[in-house]
Design an enzyme around this catalytic site. Structure first.
Site, PDB file in Angstrom:
ATOM      1  N   SER A 164      72.549  36.490 -23.632  1.00  0.00           N
ATOM      2  CA  SER A 164      73.671  36.795 -22.734  1.00  0.00           C
ATOM      3  C   SER A 164      73.986  38.284 -22.663  1.00  0.00           C
ATOM      4  CB  SER A 164      74.917  36.033 -23.189  1.00  0.00           C
ATOM      5  OG  SER A 164      75.391  36.558 -24.410  1.00  0.00           O
ATOM      6  N   LYS A 205      80.032  40.138 -26.777  1.00  0.00           N
ATOM      7  CA  LYS A 205      80.116  40.462 -25.343  1.00  0.00           C
ATOM      8  C   LYS A 205      80.664  41.882 -25.182  1.00  0.00           C
ATOM      9  CE  LYS A 205      79.095  36.213 -23.869  1.00  0.00           C
ATOM     10  NZ  LYS A 205      78.213  35.925 -25.002  1.00  0.00           N
TER      11      LYS A 205
END
Lengths: 298, 71
Positions: free
Chosen positions: A137, A183
């Site tokens: 991701s 993230k």
């Protein structure tokens, strides 16, 4: 000491230093040397070098932590050799009144079951921790199979670093607190974040231009720059103001990331670390990606 | 020619004093044998302590290198 009948004194001293640096010196009747060796092992090797590692430039994290590991193993080895040699040179050293099995057991348990575990917990919780990345991701900044060091002296009272836009943050996943996510922080509390198609704005400032044909776009904010990969995704439509005490996060691999577009903003208090440097990387096929080793994460 | 060893042997160095038995031999205590379970307990504690201690030291030395998963 009954073990003296089973093991020669130098074997006993070496064995004791093997299970706790300085322990063999204690058995040799040298408490001062024992204390200094244990303190050098417990404080100078790992905690001090880890403290230093997160204050050096990002690319120096790995060398500093290799030095820390070498220092720990070096002091440990020295303690074993020193205990052996000292006991051989003084095989009939007089026994002190405090040299009893009970004292040895107390010292061993205090150091091994109390002091060292507390230091391990402190180092991993407040200095440096390693994280293995099983998802893509955050590609291309972080690849699936990377193992990286993160600065855990981050976003806490008295910490040197507060959360900033563009940081690659390690945080607890809000919908399942047993999971940890990595993230990029896009919006801080009070920021207005807007996503239209494949472009992102923060406080009316576009992070980058429209993606190129291959789906990648260079994005930047507050002096940070990274590559976002939108892939074949349709993009999104989103316009929100980040609530107080929360941050808005996105994965760099926008077409393959579960982030604040899906689970909303993340409580600021759940942000625990900041990714710094890759120290190992293995491709899904099992091959080591040598070129990734030492890569600083921006 | 007289060998130095011959000279030493002729001196009778190995003659114990007359009260050797009373002064020395009677003070020696016979070695006590310990119960088998104590010997086992001691070895078990030693091996257990060694494994526990080494594991703790390695955990400490590798504190920054032991990785958890971050998705």
């Amino acid at each position: 000491m009954r073990y003296g009948r089973i093991f020669p004194a130098h074997w006993r001293a070496a064995l004791m230093s093997m299970v706790l640096p300085g322990f063999g010196q204690l058995a040799n009747g040298r408490p001062n040397r024992a204390i200094w060796l244990f303190l050098a092992f417990a404080l100078i090797s790992v905690p001090l070098m880890s403290w230093l590692a997160i204050r050096l430039p990002q690319a120096m994290t790995l060398p500093a932590l290799v030095s820390s590991l070498a220092a720990a193993l070096g002091i440990w080895s020295y303690s074993i050799v020193d205990a052996w040699r000292d006991a051989r040179h003084r095989p009939r050293a007089p026994r002190q009144v405090w040299q009893t099995g009970g004292v040895y057991a107390l010292v061993f348990l205090t150091c091994n079951a109390l002091i060292l575990p507390v230091l391990v917990s402190y180092v991993r919780g407040h200095q440096v921790a390693s994280w293995r990345i099983p998802s893509s991701s955050m590609a291309p900044a972080i690849l699936r199979g990377d193992v990286l060091f993160a600065d855990m002296s981050y976003n806490c009272p008295g910490c040197d670093h507060a959360v900033e836009r563009g940081d690659v943050a390690i945080f607890t996943y809000p919908n399942d607190r047993t999971l940890v996510y990595v993230k990029r922080v896009i919006g801080l509390p009070g920021d207005r974040v807007r996503i239209t198609g494949k472009r992102v704005w923060v406080n009316r400032l576009a992070l980058g231009d429209a993606p190129a044909d291959d789906g990648t776009a260079s994005e930047r904010i507050d002096g940070r720059q990274w590559l976002a990969d939108w892939g074949d995704t349709e993009g999104a439509e989103l316009d929100l103001t980040v609530p107080p005490g929360m941050v808005f996060v996105l994965g760099d691999n926008r077409g393959n990331s579960k982030d604040s577009r899906h689970f909303g903003s993340v409580p600021l208090r759940d942000v625990a670390g900041r990714a710094r440097q890759v120290w190992f990387s293995m491709a899904p096929g099992g091959a080591v990606r040598w070129s990734r080793l030492g890569q600083a994460i921006h | 020619m007289t060998d130095p060893f011959d000279e030493l042997l002729e001196r009778g160095l190995l003659d114990p004093p007359a009260d050797f038995v009373a002064r020395v031999m009677l003070r020696l205590e016979p070695r006590r044998t310990e119960p088998r379970w104590r010997s086992w307990a001691r070895y078990s504690a030693l091996v257990g302590g060694a494994l526990f201690g080494s594991a703790q030291l390695l955990t400490f030395a590798l504190a920054a290198w032991t990785a958890g998963a971050a998705f």
